[in-house]
Design a protein around this motif. Structure first.
Motif, PDB file in Angstrom:
ATOM      1  N   GLN A   1       0.827  -1.203   0.000  1.00  0.00           N
ATOM      2  CA  GLN A   1       0.000   0.000   0.000  1.00  0.00           C
ATOM      3  C   GLN A   1       0.865   1.259   0.000  1.00  0.00           C
ATOM      4  O   GLN A   1       0.618   2.204  -0.764  1.00  0.00           O
TER       5      GLN A   1
ATOM      6  N   LYS B   1       2.784   1.556  -3.242  1.00  0.00           N
ATOM      7  CA  LYS B   1       1.880   1.551  -4.394  1.00  0.00           C
ATOM      8  C   LYS B   1       2.281   0.495  -5.431  1.00  0.00           C
ATOM      9  O   LYS B   1       2.384   0.760  -6.633  1.00  0.00           O
TER      10      LYS B   1
ATOM     11  N   GLU C   1       1.518  -2.953  -7.455  1.00  0.00           N
ATOM     12  CA  GLU C   1       0.338  -3.628  -7.990  1.00  0.00           C
ATOM     13  C   GLU C   1      -0.093  -4.729  -7.019  1.00  0.00           C
ATOM     14  O   GLU C   1       0.729  -5.507  -6.530  1.00  0.00           O
ATOM     15  N   LYS C   2      -1.384  -4.810  -6.730  1.00  0.00           N
ATOM     16  CA  LYS C   2      -1.907  -5.616  -5.617  1.00  0.00           C
ATOM     17  C   LYS C   2      -1.552  -7.105  -5.715  1.00  0.00           C
ATOM     18  O   LYS C   2      -1.127  -7.727  -4.739  1.00  0.00           O
TER      19      LYS C   2
END
Length: 324
Positions: A112, A115, A117-118
């Motif tokens: 998070q 940032k 990619e999940k």
């Protein structure tokens, strides 16, 4: 044709000569591994060097590495006693649970903040928390990760595995860890089973037994983590790849403990398994090409490094203080 396009024929000849040389070099190293002339760290290092030159069987590498690793791990089971394995597994279970979910939470937070990619972030976290490439391969279909996301996570894990195989024994000797301590620490702090076993086998027989048992017990957490992934990514129709070979490892443990005939041949099986592991590490090294390293990206690699250093220091502290 020869007189019209001599440069084409020359280029074609050079290509095949170069390819032939790579094939000869590849099989020479394989033979050296099989004859026991190369240690696990040396095999990994040579594999990494060869990856920069070019792997003649790159398309077959992933499948062959996975299969050979599983066979080798099962073979190592023939050198272990069930009672000792259960005791080792019990000792590591509490810290295993804490470290797995602690790593996943820290990985989520870093993803998070940075940032990332999940899906890539989750794969890196799962690989660090459980068992490296095996966890990534199991969780990837559950979250429907694409090739780029999988490559970034695998690249991160393999790079750090390679470093761990070389530096963990040095750190272990520096802190004067017992074989039991080192086996427990490496099982918790090194990602992939291959590097765990490689580092522990260099440290000693007891370290190898503790490390292998605790690591495979840790690998079973792929199942609940994969289920967690279905909730987080809302892909309930997807299924994880369960590491069934762990069941064969347990059967090998039982056979070596209770079957007299098996006990007589076990040393030969274990020797063959160690050779298989050395060859596995060579194959893993050949997968670390410049293309793979470039595909990782700075952020996932940085996330992986932070997670790895954190879990390594925490595990080392606990292992030293538990026995003091």
């Amino acid at each position: 044709m020869k007189f019209l396009c001599p440069e084409i024929i020359t280029d074609h000849t050079n290509f095949w000569q170069h390819s032939k040389l790579k094939i000869i070099l590849y099989w020479t190293i394989v033979v050296l591994c099989l004859l026991g002339f190369l240690s696990p760290p040396m095999a990994l290092f040579i594999g990494i060097v060869m990856a920069q030159v070019g792997h003649p069987y790159a398309k077959l590498n992933s499948k062959l590495t996975s299969t050979l690793l599983q066979i080798s791990v099962v073979g190592l089971g023939f050198g272990m006693n069930l009672t000792s394995a259960i005791n080792s597994g019990k000792e590591g279970i509490i810290f295993t649970i804490i470290s797995i979910f602690g790593t996943l939470l820290l990985g989520f937070g870093l993803g998070q903040i940075m940032k990332i990619e999940k899906k890539t972030s989750f794969l890196v976290s799962a690989g660090t928390a459980i068992c490296g490439g095996s966890a990534i391969a199991a969780v990837s279909p559950v979250i429907k990760a694409n090739e780029q996301q999988i490559s970034a996570a695998l690249g991160t894990v393999f790079i750090l595995n390679a470093i761990a195989l070389f530096i963990f024994p040095i750190i272990g000797h520096h802190f004067e860890l017992s074989q039991h301590q080192f086996g427990l620490w490496s099982a918790i702090a090194i990602h992939d089973t291959s590097s765990v076993v490689g580092a522990a086998s260099n440290y000693g027989a007891e370290a190898l037994q503790v490390a292998t048992t605790v690591k495979l017990a840790r690998a079973l957490w792929i199942i609940p983590v994969a289920y967690l992934a279905t909730l987080l990514f809302k892909n309930k129709d997807s299924k994880a790849k369960i590491p069934y070979f762990i069941g064969y490892f347990i059967l090998a443990l039982i056979a070596n403990t209770y079957v007299p005939f098996v006990q007589k041949v076990s040393p030969y099986i274990v020797d063959a398994a160690k050779i298989g592991l050395t060859l596995t590490l060579f194959l893993i090294g050949t997968s670390l090409s410049r293309k793979v390293i470039r595909a990782v990206g700075v952020k996932p690699l940085f996330q992986g490094v932070i997670l790895w250093i954190t879990i390594s220091i925490a595990a080392l502290y606990v292992v030293i203080n538990l026995s003091s």
